[in-house]
Design a protein around this motif. Structure first.
Motif, short mmCIF file in Angstrom:
data_model
loop_
_atom_site.label_atom_id
_atom_site.label_comp_id
_atom_site.label_asym_id
_atom_site.label_seq_id
_atom_site.Cartn_x
_atom_site.Cartn_y
_atom_site.Cartn_z
N VAL A 1 0.83 -1.20 0.00
CA VAL A 1 0.00 0.00 0.00
C VAL A 1 0.87 1.25 0.00
O VAL A 1 0.63 2.20 -0.76
CB VAL A 1 -0.98 -0.01 1.21
CG1 VAL A 1 -1.61 1.35 1.42
CG2 VAL A 1 -2.03 -1.08 1.02
N SER A 2 1.90 1.28 0.83
CA SER A 2 2.76 2.47 0.88
C SER A 2 3.53 2.64 -0.43
O SER A 2 3.71 3.76 -0.91
CB SER A 2 3.70 2.41 2.08
OG SER A 2 4.54 1.29 2.01
N ARG A 3 3.96 1.53 -1.03
CA ARG A 3 4.65 1.60 -2.32
C ARG A 3 3.72 2.14 -3.40
O ARG A 3 4.09 3.00 -4.20
CB ARG A 3 5.18 0.22 -2.72
CG ARG A 3 5.96 0.20 -4.02
CD ARG A 3 6.51 -1.18 -4.35
NE ARG A 3 5.56 -2.27 -4.19
CZ ARG A 3 4.66 -2.64 -5.11
NH1 ARG A 3 4.57 -1.98 -6.24
NH2 ARG A 3 3.84 -3.65 -4.89
N LEU A 4 2.47 1.67 -3.40
CA LEU A 4 1.50 2.15 -4.38
C LEU A 4 1.14 3.61 -4.16
O LEU A 4 0.92 4.36 -5.11
CB LEU A 4 0.23 1.28 -4.34
CG LEU A 4 0.39 -0.13 -4.91
CD1 LEU A 4 -0.88 -0.94 -4.67
CD2 LEU A 4 0.72 -0.09 -6.39
N GLN A 5 1.11 4.04 -2.88
CA GLN A 5 0.85 5.45 -2.60
C GLN A 5 1.99 6.33 -3.14
O GLN A 5 1.74 7.39 -3.70
CB GLN A 5 0.67 5.67 -1.10
CG GLN A 5 -0.67 5.21 -0.58
CD GLN A 5 -0.79 5.33 0.92
OE1 GLN A 5 0.21 5.40 1.64
NE2 GLN A 5 -2.03 5.35 1.42
N GLU A 6 3.22 5.88 -2.97
CA GLU A 6 4.37 6.63 -3.50
C GLU A 6 4.30 6.70 -5.01
O GLU A 6 4.55 7.76 -5.60
CB GLU A 6 5.68 5.97 -3.05
CG GLU A 6 5.99 6.12 -1.59
CD GLU A 6 7.22 5.32 -1.15
OE1 GLU A 6 7.90 4.76 -2.04
OE2 GLU A 6 7.47 5.25 0.06
N GLN A 7 3.96 5.59 -5.66
CA GLN A 7 3.84 5.58 -7.12
C GLN A 7 2.71 6.50 -7.57
O GLN A 7 2.85 7.21 -8.57
CB GLN A 7 3.60 4.16 -7.63
CG GLN A 7 4.81 3.27 -7.58
CD GLN A 7 4.51 1.86 -8.08
OE1 GLN A 7 3.37 1.48 -8.24
NE2 GLN A 7 5.56 1.10 -8.32
N THR A 8 1.62 6.51 -6.83
CA THR A 8 0.49 7.38 -7.17
C THR A 8 0.90 8.84 -7.07
O THR A 8 0.55 9.65 -7.94
CB THR A 8 -0.70 7.09 -6.24
OG1 THR A 8 -1.06 5.72 -6.36
CG2 THR A 8 -1.90 7.96 -6.57
N GLU A 9 1.63 9.19 -6.03
CA GLU A 9 2.10 10.56 -5.88
C GLU A 9 3.03 10.95 -7.02
O GLU A 9 2.94 12.06 -7.56
CB GLU A 9 2.80 10.74 -4.53
CG GLU A 9 1.87 10.69 -3.34
CD GLU A 9 2.60 10.66 -2.01
OE1 GLU A 9 3.84 10.74 -2.00
OE2 GLU A 9 1.90 10.54 -0.98
N LYS A 10 3.92 10.04 -7.42
CA LYS A 10 4.82 10.30 -8.55
C LYS A 10 4.02 10.48 -9.83
O LYS A 10 4.31 11.35 -10.65
CB LYS A 10 5.83 9.17 -8.71
CG LYS A 10 6.90 9.14 -7.65
CD LYS A 10 7.86 7.99 -7.88
CE LYS A 10 8.87 7.87 -6.76
NZ LYS A 10 9.76 6.72 -6.92
N ASP B 1 2.33 13.84 -9.86
CA ASP B 1 3.30 14.87 -10.21
C ASP B 1 3.59 14.85 -11.71
O ASP B 1 3.68 15.91 -12.34
CB ASP B 1 4.60 14.68 -9.42
CG ASP B 1 4.44 14.99 -7.95
OD1 ASP B 1 3.45 15.66 -7.58
OD2 ASP B 1 5.30 14.57 -7.16
N SER B 2 3.72 13.65 -12.29
CA SER B 2 3.98 13.54 -13.72
C SER B 2 2.80 14.06 -14.52
O SER B 2 2.98 14.74 -15.54
CB SER B 2 4.25 12.08 -14.11
OG SER B 2 5.40 11.59 -13.49
N ILE B 3 1.60 13.76 -14.08
CA ILE B 3 0.40 14.24 -14.78
C ILE B 3 0.33 15.76 -14.72
O ILE B 3 0.03 16.42 -15.72
CB ILE B 3 -0.87 13.60 -14.17
CG1 ILE B 3 -0.93 12.12 -14.55
CG2 ILE B 3 -2.13 14.32 -14.64
CD1 ILE B 3 -2.01 11.34 -13.85
N LYS B 4 0.64 16.35 -13.57
CA LYS B 4 0.64 17.80 -13.46
C LYS B 4 1.68 18.41 -14.39
O LYS B 4 1.41 19.41 -15.07
CB LYS B 4 0.92 18.22 -12.01
CG LYS B 4 -0.25 17.99 -11.09
CD LYS B 4 0.10 18.37 -9.66
CE LYS B 4 -1.02 18.02 -8.71
NZ LYS B 4 -0.66 18.29 -7.30
N THR B 5 2.86 17.82 -14.45
CA THR B 5 3.91 18.31 -15.33
C THR B 5 3.49 18.21 -16.79
O THR B 5 3.67 19.15 -17.57
CB THR B 5 5.21 17.51 -15.10
OG1 THR B 5 5.59 17.62 -13.73
CG2 THR B 5 6.33 18.00 -15.99
N LEU B 6 2.90 17.08 -17.16
CA LEU B 6 2.44 16.91 -18.55
C LEU B 6 1.31 17.87 -18.89
O LEU B 6 1.26 18.39 -20.01
CB LEU B 6 2.02 15.46 -18.79
CG LEU B 6 3.15 14.44 -18.82
CD1 LEU B 6 2.58 13.02 -18.92
CD2 LEU B 6 4.10 14.71 -19.96
#
Length: 164
Positions: free
Chosen positions: A35-44, A47-52
């Motif tokens: 769950v914590s790994r997936l939360q980190e990936q979701t946050e990344k 951020d990528s979606i905002k940048t795009l």
């Protein structure tokens, strides 16, 4: 004898409960780490979606669709998508036999034709052309008239040279 059976049964049950507890604890730790790994990936990803999204907005800055002042020139024509209409009219120049008349070069491999078009505003277009091997770009001035005809004038051009 009966007491020994109950004792063995109690010990077996205690071992079974201990095994279940350890297994459930390990599963819980694994799930928490997932769950914590997936939360980190979701946050990344967020951020990528905002940048795009910012890049897309930046790329759309020079487009007719996002230029209200330029679109105001075409309000009286009742066109749903003026940019698409102009692109279609420009692509119609490809239908003539031979090179496109707006391209000031003769095709080397085949005929030069316009491939990609970007309508910048109510006066200018950027276009990419190619003959399959060689390519270049055009800056085109256009005028969309009240009768929906379009006049194109090539302002500048470049042909990329190949260096081998």
């Amino acid at each position: 004898m009966k007491s020994r059976i109950f004792l063995y049964l109690f010990v077996f049950t205690a071992l079974l409960v201990l095994f279940q507890y350890v297994t459930a604890n390990n599963m819980q730790k694994a799930l928490n780490s997932d769950v914590s790994r997936l939360q980190e990936q979701t946050e990344k990803m967020e951020d990528s979606i905002k940048t795009l999204n910012l890049k897309v907005l930046d790329m759309q800055y020079f487009t007719l669709e996002n230029n209200d002042d330029a679109l105001a020139y075409y309000d009286h024509l009742n066109l749903d998508n003026p940019s698409r209409y102009i692109e279609d009219k420009l692509l119609e120049t490809n239908e003539r036999k031979g090179d496109n008349p707006l391209i000031p070069y003769e095709g080397m491999e085949s005929d030069f034709k316009i491939n990609k078009i970007k309508v910048l505003n109510h006066k200018w277009i950027l276009a990419d052309f190619s003959d399959g091997k060689y390519w270049g770009e055009l800056l085109i001035k256009y005028e969309l008239k009240d009768d929906l005809s379009v006049d194109f004038t090539m302002l500048d051009h470049l042909l990329y040279t190949r260096s081998n």
